[in-house]
Structure formats: structure tokens, C-alpha cells
Design an enzyme around this catalytic site. Sequence first.
Site, PDB file in Angstrom:
ATOM      1  N   LYS A 284       0.837  -1.207   0.000  1.00 53.23           N
ATOM      2  CA  LYS A 284       0.000   0.000   0.000  1.00 53.23           C
ATOM      3  C   LYS A 284       0.875   1.262   0.000  1.00 53.23           C
ATOM      4  O   LYS A 284       0.673   2.162  -0.811  1.00 53.23           O
ATOM      5  CB  LYS A 284      -0.941   0.022   1.224  1.00 53.23           C
TER       6      LYS A 284
ATOM      7  N   ARG B  51      -9.436   1.761   9.206  1.00 56.12           N
ATOM      8  CA  ARG B  51      -8.900   0.465   9.588  1.00 56.12           C
ATOM      9  C   ARG B  51      -9.961  -0.412  10.230  1.00 56.12           C
ATOM     10  O   ARG B  51      -9.708  -1.557  10.552  1.00 56.12           O
ATOM     11  CB  ARG B  51      -7.833   0.779  10.619  1.00 56.12           C
TER      12      ARG B  51
ATOM     13  N   ARG C  48      12.062  -6.332   5.341  1.00 54.60           N
ATOM     14  CA  ARG C  48      12.122  -4.895   5.636  1.00 54.60           C
ATOM     15  C   ARG C  48      12.655  -4.641   7.044  1.00 54.60           C
ATOM     16  O   ARG C  48      13.526  -3.809   7.241  1.00 54.60           O
ATOM     17  CB  ARG C  48      10.728  -4.268   5.474  1.00 54.60           C
TER      18      ARG C  48
ATOM     19  N   ARG D 264      11.075  -3.396   9.965  1.00 54.45           N
ATOM     20  CA  ARG D 264      10.626  -2.257  10.775  1.00 54.45           C
ATOM     21  C   ARG D 264      10.403  -2.749  12.217  1.00 54.45           C
ATOM     22  O   ARG D 264      10.381  -3.959  12.444  1.00 54.45           O
ATOM     23  CB  ARG D 264       9.308  -1.748  10.154  1.00 54.45           C
TER      24      ARG D 264
ATOM     25  N   ARG E 231      -0.689  -8.612  13.404  1.00 53.72           N
ATOM     26  CA  ARG E 231      -1.199  -7.582  12.483  1.00 53.72           C
ATOM     27  C   ARG E 231      -2.143  -8.205  11.459  1.00 53.72           C
ATOM     28  O   ARG E 231      -3.180  -7.623  11.114  1.00 53.72           O
ATOM     29  CB  ARG E 231      -0.025  -6.880  11.779  1.00 53.72           C
TER      30      ARG E 231
HETATM   31  P1  AP5 Z   1       4.727  -1.507   1.907  1.00 58.02           P
HETATM   32  O1  AP5 Z   1       4.537  -0.705   0.693  1.00 58.02           O
HETATM   33  O2  AP5 Z   1       5.248  -0.832   3.143  1.00 58.02           O
HETATM   34  O3  AP5 Z   1       3.404  -2.318   2.262  1.00 58.02           O
HETATM   35  P2  AP5 Z   1       2.172  -1.861   3.128  1.00 58.02           P
HETATM   36  O4  AP5 Z   1       0.983  -2.562   2.587  1.00 58.02           O
HETATM   37  O5  AP5 Z   1       2.117  -0.357   3.223  1.00 58.02           O
HETATM   38  O6  AP5 Z   1       2.622  -2.523   4.495  1.00 58.02           O
HETATM   39  P3  AP5 Z   1       2.775  -1.923   5.947  1.00 58.02           P
HETATM   40  O7  AP5 Z   1       3.497  -2.962   6.736  1.00 58.02           O
HETATM   41  O8  AP5 Z   1       3.389  -0.564   5.943  1.00 58.02           O
HETATM   42  O9  AP5 Z   1       1.260  -1.846   6.279  1.00 58.02           O
HETATM   43  P4  AP5 Z   1       0.536  -1.838   7.613  1.00 58.02           P
HETATM   44  O10 AP5 Z   1      -0.871  -1.694   7.162  1.00 58.02           O
HETATM   45  O11 AP5 Z   1       0.813  -2.976   8.522  1.00 58.02           O
HETATM   46  O12 AP5 Z   1       1.244  -0.603   8.329  1.00 58.02           O
HETATM   47  P5  AP5 Z   1       0.788   0.870   8.690  1.00 58.02           P
HETATM   48  O13 AP5 Z   1       1.977   1.709   8.570  1.00 58.02           O
HETATM   49  O14 AP5 Z   1      -0.456   1.262   7.993  1.00 58.02           O
HETATM   50  O15 AP5 Z   1       5.675  -2.736   1.504  1.00 58.02           O
HETATM   51  C1  AP5 Z   1       6.145  -3.654   2.476  1.00 58.02           C
HETATM   52  C2  AP5 Z   1       7.552  -4.099   2.061  1.00 58.02           C
HETATM   53  O16 AP5 Z   1       7.470  -4.796   0.805  1.00 58.02           O
HETATM   54  C3  AP5 Z   1       8.530  -2.936   1.826  1.00 58.02           C
HETATM   55  O17 AP5 Z   1       9.810  -3.290   2.259  1.00 58.02           O
HETATM   56  C4  AP5 Z   1       8.500  -2.734   0.290  1.00 58.02           C
HETATM   57  O18 AP5 Z   1       9.697  -2.205  -0.187  1.00 58.02           O
HETATM   58  C5  AP5 Z   1       8.281  -4.170  -0.175  1.00 58.02           C
HETATM   59  N1  AP5 Z   1       7.537  -4.232  -1.454  1.00 58.02           N
HETATM   60  C6  AP5 Z   1       6.465  -3.476  -1.810  1.00 58.02           C
HETATM   61  N2  AP5 Z   1       6.031  -3.816  -3.027  1.00 58.02           N
HETATM   62  C7  AP5 Z   1       6.824  -4.836  -3.445  1.00 58.02           C
HETATM   63  C8  AP5 Z   1       6.886  -5.624  -4.625  1.00 58.02           C
HETATM   64  N3  AP5 Z   1       6.010  -5.454  -5.636  1.00 58.02           N
HETATM   65  N4  AP5 Z   1       7.821  -6.585  -4.705  1.00 58.02           N
HETATM   66  C9  AP5 Z   1       8.709  -6.789  -3.683  1.00 58.02           C
HETATM   67  N5  AP5 Z   1       8.713  -6.063  -2.544  1.00 58.02           N
HETATM   68  C10 AP5 Z   1       7.789  -5.090  -2.430  1.00 58.02           C
HETATM   69  O19 AP5 Z   1       0.376   0.667  10.235  1.00 58.02           O
HETATM   70  C11 AP5 Z   1       1.353   0.362  11.233  1.00 58.02           C
HETATM   71  C12 AP5 Z   1       0.698   0.440  12.604  1.00 58.02           C
HETATM   72  O20 AP5 Z   1       0.240   1.785  12.855  1.00 58.02           O
HETATM   73  C13 AP5 Z   1      -0.569  -0.424  12.789  1.00 58.02           C
HETATM   74  O21 AP5 Z   1      -0.254  -1.765  13.144  1.00 58.02           O
HETATM   75  C14 AP5 Z   1      -1.286   0.351  13.919  1.00 58.02           C
HETATM   76  O22 AP5 Z   1      -0.699   0.086  15.172  1.00 58.02           O
HETATM   77  C15 AP5 Z   1      -1.003   1.807  13.558  1.00 58.02           C
HETATM   78  N6  AP5 Z   1      -2.051   2.374  12.675  1.00 58.02           N
HETATM   79  C16 AP5 Z   1      -1.872   2.833  11.400  1.00 58.02           C
HETATM   80  N7  AP5 Z   1      -3.025   3.291  10.907  1.00 58.02           N
HETATM   81  C17 AP5 Z   1      -3.965   3.112  11.875  1.00 58.02           C
HETATM   82  C18 AP5 Z   1      -5.347   3.380  11.942  1.00 58.02           C
HETATM   83  N8  AP5 Z   1      -6.031   3.924  10.913  1.00 58.02           N
HETATM   84  N9  AP5 Z   1      -5.995   3.081  13.102  1.00 58.02           N
HETATM   85  C19 AP5 Z   1      -5.346   2.540  14.144  1.00 58.02           C
HETATM   86  N10 AP5 Z   1      -4.023   2.251  14.148  1.00 58.02           N
HETATM   87  C20 AP5 Z   1      -3.337   2.550  13.009  1.00 58.02           C
END
Ligand code: AP5
Length: 182
Positions: free
Chosen positions: A15, A88, A127, A129, A140
Site C-alpha cells: 500500500k 482500519r 524490511r 521495521r 497484524r
Molecule cells: P509496503 O509498501 O510498506 O506495504 P504496506 O501494505 O504499506 O505494508 P505496511 O506494513 O506498511 O502496512 P501496515 O498496514 O501494517 O502498516 P501501517 O503503517 O499502515 O511494503 C512492504 C515491504 O514490501 C517494503 O519493504 C516494500 O519495499 C516491499 N515491497 C512493496 N512492493 C513490493 C513488490 N512489488 N515486490 C517486492 N517487494 C515489495 O500501520 C502500522 C501500525 O500503525 C498499525 O499496526 C497500527 O498500530 C497503527 N495504525 C496505522 N493506521 C492506523 C489506523 N487507521 N488506526 C489505528 N491504528 C493505526
Amino acid sequence: MKQRLLFLGPPGAGKGTQAERLCNAHGLMHLSTGDLLRAEVAAGSPLGQEAEAVMNRGELVSDELVLAIVEKRLSTQAGGWLLDGFPRNVIQATALEPLLAQLKQPIEAVVLLELDDAVLIARLLARGRADDNEAVIRNRLEIYREKTAPLIDHYRQQGLLTSVEAQGSVEEICSRIEKSLN
Ligand code: AP5
């Protein structure tokens, strides 16, 4: 191309990666609640201190806190936007609707990025993180299925949902997304 977008999909589906490309190419505001929360954690703000432990467990930060962050940014944005990682759960989606109605900025499309668990787990482990260890990734994913996945039907019923296969190169996936938004 449609200008007011929402990305749905499990952690690691790409995403953030795709949102950044699309927003740069089409001049949209990228609103990632995860990135905004991580910036608060890095700054050591009271909000960041409250969010850090919750995020490191892979759980959801409070709706109240996230809604305040989103409302502030959407209210001051005149052009298009892409919501990444928000809403979410059903509470956040329900709270978003009157806000967008008041701003006269309805969502134009919801893109669901679909990917097998094995691939997304491998991506996240590579990655590394703070919330990318195996136990937290599984948590998650469980929270995604329980709280976020119900939004798929919510937006499908509104006729807004488009599904995109999120396997392949970043460029291939990006062009699939763009096609689905024309
Ligand atoms: P990436 O692009 O980062 O994927 P993503 O879907 O954004 O994954 P995230 O882990 O960032 O999503 P998430 O929903 O868990 O985290 P968020 O930050 O929203 O890609 C992932 C990896 O794959 C990268 O290394 C990338 O380079 C690689 N990649 C991408 N495309 C590729 C491809 N085609 N081929 C190979 N590799 C590839 O949330 C984190 C935390 O924040 C949550 O757990 C929660 O605690 C909090 N939070 C965030 N939003 C809310 C909300 N609305 N309400 C409550 N808590 C929230």
C-alpha cells in the site's frame, strides 16, 4: 484518473509503496496514518509515546487519536488524496463518511491490494521495521482479518471496490492500479 482514493489490503501488500508512486505521479496528497504515527513516535511527542507500544504489538491505535489526525489533514486539502492505512475498522469508516460529506469530497474508488500471506510475510521480514518480526506480523494479519477486512464488503456494497493482484514488480502492480482507476 480518479482523485479521491482509498487503499485497502493486508500489511505488506505494498500500500505504502504504491501510494507514494501514484501520489507523486498524479499530484495527490498521500495520507498514511502509519507514517504520521511513526513520525510522532520519532519526535517523542505525547501522541507518539501513547502510540508506540500499541504499534509495536501490532494492535490498532485508538480511533479517537487517528480520526483527529485525519480530520485535520483532509479539512485543509483542496485537491485529490489517497488514504493509506485508514480507515482500519468499521468505526473509522463510519466516522469518515460525514466528514467527507461535509467537505463535499466523496471517495471515488477503493483499491484492494491482494497478496498471499507467505509473500507478504517474507516482504515484511526483509524490511525489518520495529513491528516486522514474525509474531507481531501474525498479530497484524489477525487484526487485519478481524477488523479491517469487513470494510471490503462495506465498500463493495457501495460500488467503490476494485481488486488488484499485488504480486509482481512494483511497476507492474502500479500499472494495474492505474488501469483500474481510469
Ligand atoms: P509496503 O509498501 O510498506 O506495504 P504496506 O501494505 O504499506 O505494508 P505496511 O506494513 O506498511 O502496512 P501496515 O498496514 O501494517 O502498516 P501501517 O503503517 O499502515 O511494503 C512492504 C515491504 O514490501 C517494503 O519493504 C516494500 O519495499 C516491499 N515491497 C512493496 N512492493 C513490493 C513488490 N512489488 N515486490 C517486492 N517487494 C515489495 O500501520 C502500522 C501500525 O500503525 C498499525 O499496526 C497500527 O498500530 C497503527 N495504525 C496505522 N493506521 C492506523 C489506523 N487507521 N488506526 C489505528 N491504528 C493505526
